[in-house]
Design an enzyme around this catalytic site. Structure first.
Site, PDB file in Angstrom:
ATOM      1  N   CYS A 277       0.836  -1.180  -0.123  1.00 37.80           N
ATOM      2  CA  CYS A 277      -0.036   0.004  -0.175  1.00 37.80           C
ATOM      3  C   CYS A 277       0.929   1.180  -0.116  1.00 37.80           C
ATOM      4  O   CYS A 277       1.673   1.332  -1.005  1.00 37.80           O
ATOM      5  CB  CYS A 277      -0.903  -0.057   1.168  1.00 37.80           C
ATOM      6  SG  CYS A 277      -2.171   1.151   1.532  1.00 37.80           S
ATOM      7  N   SER A 278       0.793   1.952   0.975  1.00 43.46           N
ATOM      8  CA  SER A 278       1.452   3.099   0.809  1.00 43.46           C
ATOM      9  C   SER A 278       1.639   3.733   2.482  1.00 43.46           C
ATOM     10  O   SER A 278       1.805   5.057   2.546  1.00 43.46           O
ATOM     11  CB  SER A 278       1.150   4.213   0.104  1.00 43.46           C
ATOM     12  OG  SER A 278      -0.136   4.517   0.423  1.00 43.46           O
TER      13      SER A 278
END
Lengths: 108, 216
Positions: B122-123
């Site tokens: 994801c981030s």
């Protein structure tokens, strides 16, 4: 390596050089960010896992081509539509309204 | 790194240094969907424009300088450093930074270890502390490669690793965020906490930079 579980599962894949260009966050991106935080705070979505699920459901080409907050926007749409908080008809009408408004303003 | 040197051309406006265009309003279909959701939720009273403003203002207040201040204090105060490394979440909560419900782990660079952070799936990033992550942190190429060939990626970022240095790559999750505690550079004896904080960069807090510049 295990088979990737979705378009998001990219750790360890071969890829090209990292583009280190900086990106200033546009105001609409802050608005999407705030919407997600408020949707969580108000209980419209249960947790980030729900949103990630929406992102992981994106078609690989969408995952690849959409920008960061575009992915979040699409994911939140999935979730709010699934839950009936927003209807597809209302969303379509609002998107058309915004597009018309932007066209009138010479943006689109 | 200068924000401008990446592109070899001069646009004379902000777009020249973005990896994606910055529009005042979203003009792609996906972004319009986001804006449409926002308007529908506000119109139906799910939240107000004032609440939105407050959230944006709060998130815009999170900056790498917050992390830099933690680092400078850790360099000067061994007891604080020990607490920060042992229980990052509690330690920063006492200072007014709340990342809950996620855990927060600070990993320390030494002469023998270099840490670098990623979120491959994801981030995830300690946003409420450090602000928006850089675009490259969220990029497919960084997320794909830094777990596979961290030394190569670090070299591309200009990180020079002394011989024998171990590289530890930390993959963030929904429940756990990381920050790197970089090494205090030589030539900074007697510096104030504020002056020390001034040399700590965002990239060093991610591990994309190893040596901090104490200037001449």
């Amino acid at each position: 390596m295990a088979k990737p579980s979705g378009p998001h599962d990219i750790g360890g894949l071969e890829a090209g050089p990292v583009d280190r260009g900086e990106h200033d966050t546009a105001y609409w991106e802050w608005q999407i960010d705030a919407m997600i935080r408020l949707a969580l705070a108000k209980g419209l979505i249960t947790d980030f896992a729900e949103l990630r699920d929406g992102i992981e459901r994106l078609a690989p080409e969408d995952y690849e081509n959409l920008t960061y907050y575009e992915r979040w926007a699409r994911s939140l749409a999935y979730t709010l539509l699934d839950k009936g908080i927003v209807t597809q008809a209302a969303l379509d009408a609002k998107v058309a309204e915004i597009a018309a408004r932007q066209q009138a303003a010479g943006i689109a | 790194m200068s924000e401008h040197e990446h592109h070899g051309h001069d646009h004379g406006h902000d777009h020249g240094r973005t990896f994606q265009p910055d529009h005042a309003e979203p003009v792609t279909d996906a972004a319009r969907i986001g804006l449409a959701l926002r308007e529908l939720l506000i119109e139906s009273g799910r939240y107000s424009a004032d609440e939105e403003q407050a959230v944006i203002a709060k998130m815009q207040g999170a900056r790498p300088e917050n992390g830099a201040a933690l680092v400078a204090r850790a360099w000067l105060d061994p007891a604080f450093r020990a607490r920060l490394l042992a229980d990052g979440a509690t330690t920063i909560r006492e200072l007014g930074f709340d990342l809950s419900p996620t855990e927060f782990t600070v990993v320390e660079n030494t002469g023998r270890v270099h840490n670098v952070i990623v979120c491959t799936l994801c981030s995830c990033y300690p946003r409420a502390l450090l602000g928006m992550s850089p675009a490259w942190y969220k990029s497919k190429n960084y997320r794909s490669r830094v777990v596979r060939e961290p030394r190569q990626v670090l070299a591309e970022f200009g990180v020079e690793l002394e011989p024998g240095v171990e590289v530890r790559v930390h993959d963030s999750t929904a429940e756990l965020r990381y920050m790197v505690l970089p090494q205090r550079p030589p030539g900074t004896d007697g510096w104030s906490e504020e002056r020390l904080a001034g040399i700590v960069t965002r990239d060093s807090l991610i591990g994309a930079q190893r040596r901090l510049d104490a200037g001449s």
